[in-house]
Each structure stands twice: as C-alpha cells, then as structure tokens.
Design an enzyme around this catalytic site. Structure first.
Site, PDB file in Angstrom:
ATOM      1  N   GLN A 298     -61.961 -75.612 -52.921  1.00  0.00           N
ATOM      2  CA  GLN A 298     -61.868 -75.967 -54.330  1.00  0.00           C
ATOM      3  C   GLN A 298     -62.161 -77.459 -54.533  1.00  0.00           C
ATOM      4  O   GLN A 298     -61.694 -78.298 -53.767  1.00  0.00           O
ATOM      5  CB  GLN A 298     -60.481 -75.633 -54.866  1.00  0.00           C
ATOM      6  CG  GLN A 298     -60.231 -74.152 -55.021  1.00  0.00           C
ATOM      7  CD  GLN A 298     -61.006 -73.534 -56.181  1.00  0.00           C
ATOM      8  OE1 GLN A 298     -61.407 -74.220 -57.117  1.00  0.00           O
ATOM      9  NE2 GLN A 298     -61.241 -72.237 -56.102  1.00  0.00           N
ATOM     10  N   TYR A 327     -63.323 -62.013 -50.892  1.00  0.00           N
ATOM     11  CA  TYR A 327     -64.019 -63.286 -51.074  1.00  0.00           C
ATOM     12  C   TYR A 327     -63.055 -64.414 -50.667  1.00  0.00           C
ATOM     13  O   TYR A 327     -62.811 -65.360 -51.406  1.00  0.00           O
ATOM     14  CB  TYR A 327     -64.476 -63.477 -52.515  1.00  0.00           C
ATOM     15  CG  TYR A 327     -65.149 -62.264 -53.131  1.00  0.00           C
ATOM     16  CD1 TYR A 327     -66.520 -62.051 -52.991  1.00  0.00           C
ATOM     17  CD2 TYR A 327     -64.415 -61.327 -53.853  1.00  0.00           C
ATOM     18  CE1 TYR A 327     -67.138 -60.930 -53.554  1.00  0.00           C
ATOM     19  CE2 TYR A 327     -65.023 -60.209 -54.424  1.00  0.00           C
ATOM     20  CZ  TYR A 327     -66.382 -60.026 -54.276  1.00  0.00           C
ATOM     21  OH  TYR A 327     -66.989 -58.926 -54.840  1.00  0.00           O
ATOM     22  N   GLU A 351     -64.801 -62.125 -46.168  1.00  0.00           N
ATOM     23  CA  GLU A 351     -65.599 -63.274 -46.591  1.00  0.00           C
ATOM     24  C   GLU A 351     -67.047 -63.068 -46.128  1.00  0.00           C
ATOM     25  O   GLU A 351     -67.298 -62.668 -44.988  1.00  0.00           O
ATOM     26  CB  GLU A 351     -65.043 -64.572 -45.994  1.00  0.00           C
ATOM     27  CG  GLU A 351     -65.926 -65.790 -46.103  1.00  0.00           C
ATOM     28  CD  GLU A 351     -66.326 -66.122 -47.533  1.00  0.00           C
ATOM     29  OE1 GLU A 351     -67.488 -66.511 -47.751  1.00  0.00           O
ATOM     30  OE2 GLU A 351     -65.475 -65.996 -48.439  1.00  0.00           O
ATOM     31  N   ASP A 394     -61.421 -63.302 -55.436  1.00  0.00           N
ATOM     32  CA  ASP A 394     -61.868 -64.604 -55.924  1.00  0.00           C
ATOM     33  C   ASP A 394     -63.381 -64.670 -55.751  1.00  0.00           C
ATOM     34  O   ASP A 394     -63.898 -65.393 -54.894  1.00  0.00           O
ATOM     35  CB  ASP A 394     -61.167 -65.712 -55.129  1.00  0.00           C
ATOM     36  CG  ASP A 394     -61.537 -67.116 -55.606  1.00  0.00           C
ATOM     37  OD1 ASP A 394     -62.185 -67.236 -56.672  1.00  0.00           O
ATOM     38  OD2 ASP A 394     -61.211 -68.087 -54.900  1.00  0.00           O
ATOM     39  N   CYS A 421     -64.073 -68.134 -61.663  1.00  0.00           N
ATOM     40  CA  CYS A 421     -64.626 -69.424 -62.091  1.00  0.00           C
ATOM     41  C   CYS A 421     -65.605 -69.258 -63.233  1.00  0.00           C
ATOM     42  O   CYS A 421     -66.288 -70.222 -63.608  1.00  0.00           O
ATOM     43  CB  CYS A 421     -65.306 -70.134 -60.912  1.00  0.00           C
ATOM     44  SG  CYS A 421     -66.695 -69.209 -60.205  1.00  0.00           S
TER      45      CYS A 421
END
Length: 466
Positions: A298, A327, A351, A394, A421
C-alpha cells in the site's frame, strides 16, 4: 472562504519546483496548431478525476475543475465518433469557494497552462480544499453504487490514521521517468512527454531527502523509489535503457547516497542488488513484513494500518476457522488472519505475482496453517473443494469479475470482506452479490490518496441466511 484569483501565483520558486527553464514540450497542439478552447459551466463530479460539462450538446469530461465553476478549457480529446470529449481547465472565470492554491505547481493546470504545457498526472485534485475533496469522493462513490449496483448508500470518506492537515507527504512509493538530459522527470497526463521535477510534495520526507533530482540518470529509463515504515534506508530501483552498459548503471548507483540500490528488470520483476538490500521492512500494528523492492505494498504510509483494522473488524476471524485471502499480495492481511485462526484453523492465500507470492512465503514462514498458492484466483478457486468460513478479496483495479464472485458464492462463507481501490469495479461486483441475495452490511471508504481522485474501500457482505 474567498475564491482565489483565476491564475494564482505559486507559493514556491517555480524554477526549483517545476524545471520551468528546461527544454520541454509545448502545450497540447495538433497538426493545425494549438488545440481549440471553449468556455464551459461545470456541472458535477464524475469517476476518474473528471467533472462533467457540456459543449454544443456533447458531454465533456473536464479535469482540474469544480462543480459550479465557469471555466475556459483546452480540448484534449475531440474525436467526432467519441461519445464524450476531454478537456483541461486553462483559466477559471468564476471560481468555486472550494478552490485553493495548488500545493504543487508542476501538477497545477492553471500554472502550467500559463507556461504553454499540460500538468503532470498524480495530483489532479490539488486545487480543491481537502474536506471538499473527501465530500466529492463520497458523492462519486455513492453515484457508482446507485448506477452500477442499483443500491443507495450514504458514504463518508475517512482520512487515513495520522493524516497530515495539508494531505501531503504520504506516498511511500514513487516512480519517475528520466528526460533526455538525464534528469529525474514525470509524465504529463495521458502523454509520453516528460518534464524534469524537483521535489514531490506527496512523497514522504525520506524520498525527497535523497535529492535524486540533483543526479545525472543518463542511461536510465525509469527510477522507482520506496521508503519503508519499519526502519532502514529507502530503496532505489533503476530500470536501464536498452543498450546501457553495466559500468554506466554502476556509476549512477554510486552517485546515490542514503539508499539501497538495485536494478529492476521491468518485464520479470526481478531485482539485482547493487548496494544495500533489495527488500524493505514494513511494520503494521506491531507486525513486521518483508517486501521486495518490486513487490506490491500500500502506497499511503497509514493505509496498511487502516485497512488491516477494517478487515479484522469486519471479518471477526475466530480460532479454528477456514479463510481465503484472495489477491493476497505479500500477506498484509494473511498474517493477522493466520494469527486469528491459529494452528487449528486454515488460511488459503492466493496471489498471481510470483515475486509477491515469494514475499508472502517469507512473511508466513512457520505458519503451517497457511496454504500459499501462486496463480490466477479463478483457477485456484476452481480447484478448491474445501468449505470456507470467510473470504477476503483485494483485487486489482479491474475488480474480481462475475466468475470469481460466483465461485465465492458457491463456497458459501458466513462473511465476505471486499477491499477495493476502484468504486466502479467494486459497485459492479457488489451488484453480483446483491443479485444473489447477499447484503451490504458495513461499508467504509478511505481517502488514502489525498489530492488525487483515487480512494480505497472495505465492505462487509453477508449471505441471505445471516
């Protein structure tokens, strides 16, 4: 507050901040000369950093404006077949009371237009008072929910923990171009053209303290910089231009003081150490993480704390539960989830990036209750047959999509946590959950990118039986 003059003077030395005296491209122009202009009245905000106006019956997405303003714009996209045109503000004729002096002249549309060029990207909301930025972001999020998820929800955009009053100095990661003269540079918005840069007000002090703009980066194509939260020096990654000799790269690296330096292969994501270390130590709520230089983390210095707290509050993981972290990145959420479920529980970490998945393995070393799988989320879920008590996702900006949502629904968890996001892709995916009878329980929106249009959110979703 009193509205500023249409073309406010910058508060800092323009030459030092913008490289104004350097050779650089002129303002937007086509083969026939400068792009056309028009005077427009701005109506409302739109997703993506734009504001809606109309010109001769056509919708125009205007950047660097505010609702209610009367502005002169320069068109930047006017294809006859396009459903909308694009434009940048070059003069404010009637200003909003929420317009303020931009903290970064290089990204200020009015300042740069007066000098015949476009602004750089990355601070497109800097002309807006910070509280109004958050109000606009909340309104944009609400509009996306209404339009794409067909649901009404009142939204408040929260600042990150420890946010500065001016919304500056928050970026722990920054990527720079290099101009033809070897100077640190940034791209103009939607352009391959670059301009030299001195100081990045959005970056944390540790990045600006390196004074990379004073160095000669000839032979380097891109410079990535990251500053860790867990202590230690920053990391600078160099992406050499084609044909640059190893000796030249080594010479550039030796000129950088106060940072570790590596060479980044932009295609593979692999990092080769030149000096110091190729990873950063991050610390979140007392937990340390190791993140390689090219690995995802982040950007806002307060974002990990804000999001981990929201996830744990929303999922309420219990000992012995089975949880999927989709993710999962370097394990920002996987680590606290694994601690919560304990050795009697199980966590599936998925991932897609091989390098970031390696980071997750390091951060979860010794946590035998965690299965770390590198691959596409839909492919992994398609092979997964064990039941799940909770799912956290995410996804990247494009969202999860209908197939992944359907796979999550088939797993029948008691709760889903969705970190996003992008409000548009989240609203689209939320619509799939709502259509299946699920409920949007908790929704928190975080202003983790002050002075930009971006935002982050966390949603707690509950199944029909809850």
């Amino acid at each position: 507050m009193t509205a500023p003059e249409p073309s406010p003077a910058p508060a800092t030395d323009a030459t030092d901040v913008t490289g104004e005296n350097a050779t650089e491209p002129a303002g937007p122009a086509g083969p026939a000369g400068p792009a056309p202009t028009a005077v427009l009245t701005v109506e409302r905000p739109a997703h993506g950093g734009h504001f809606v106006a109309r010109h001769e019956g056509r919708v125009v997405f205007v950047r660097h404006a505010l609702p209610g303003e009367r502005v002169r714009v320069r068109f930047t996209g006017t294809d006859d077949d396009a459903s909308f045109w694009r434009a940048d503000v070059v003069e404010v004729l009637e200003a909003s009371p929420h317009r303020v002096t931009h903290p970064w002249p290089l990204a200020d549309a009015l300042f740069t237009a007066a000098r015949g060029r476009a602004p750089v990207g990355g601070a497109e909301f800097g002309h807006i008072a910070l509280d109004e930025q958050r109000r606009l972001k909340a309104a944009i999020f609400e509009e996306q929910l209404t339009r794409l998820a067909r649901t009404e929800r009142s939204v408040t955009a929260e600042p990150a923990p420890g946010e500065a009053a001016d919304g500056l100095a928050w970026r722990t990661r920054a990527a720079f171009a290099v101009d033809a003269a070897g100077r640190l540079a940034m791209h103009l918005h939607r352009s391959h053209a670059v301009v030299p840069v001195r100081v990045m007000p959005l970056a944390v002090p540790a990045i600006n303290a390196l004074r990379l703009w004073a160095l000669d980066f000839s032979g380097i194509e891109r410079v990535d910089v990251a500053a860790p939260s867990g202590g230690g020096e920053p990391l600078v990654l160099l992406v050499p231009a084609a044909g640059t000799s190893p000796r030249r790269v080594a010479a550039v690296a030796s000129s950088i003081d106060g940072a570790s330096v590596g060479v980044l292969d932009a295609e593979s994501g692999q990092v080769r150490r030149l000096s110091g270390r190729t990873w950063l130590q991050e610390s979140v709520l007392g937990v340390d993480y190791r993140v390689t230089g090219a690995g995802f983390w982040q950007i806002h210095r307060g974002a990990p704390e804000a999001l981990v707290s929201a996830v744990l509050d929303g999922l309420q993981p219990a000992a012995g539960e089975r949880i999927a972290d989709l993710y999962a990145g370097a394990g920002l959420f996987t680590v606290p989830l694994a601690r919560a479920v304990g050795p009697a529980g199980a966590v599936l970490s998925v991932e897609g990036s091989a390098g970031t998945s390696r980071d997750a393995r390091r951060n979860l070393h010794g946590q035998d209750q965690v299965a770390i799988v590198q691959g596409r989320v839909d492919a992994v879920l398609g092979r997964w047959s064990e039941p799940l008590d909770a799912v956290l996702l995410d996804p990247p900006r494009a969202g999860a999509g209908k197939k992944v949502v359907r796979q999550i629904l088939d797993a029948a968890p008691r709760v889903v946590g969705y970190v996003s996001c992008d409000p548009a892709s989240f609203a689209r995916d939320l619509g799939y959950f709502l259509a299946a009878g699920w409920t949007l329980d908790t929704l928190r929106v975080f202003d983790l990118y002050p002075h930009t249009h971006h935002m982050e959110s966390f949603a707690r979703l509950l199944p029909p039986s809850a």
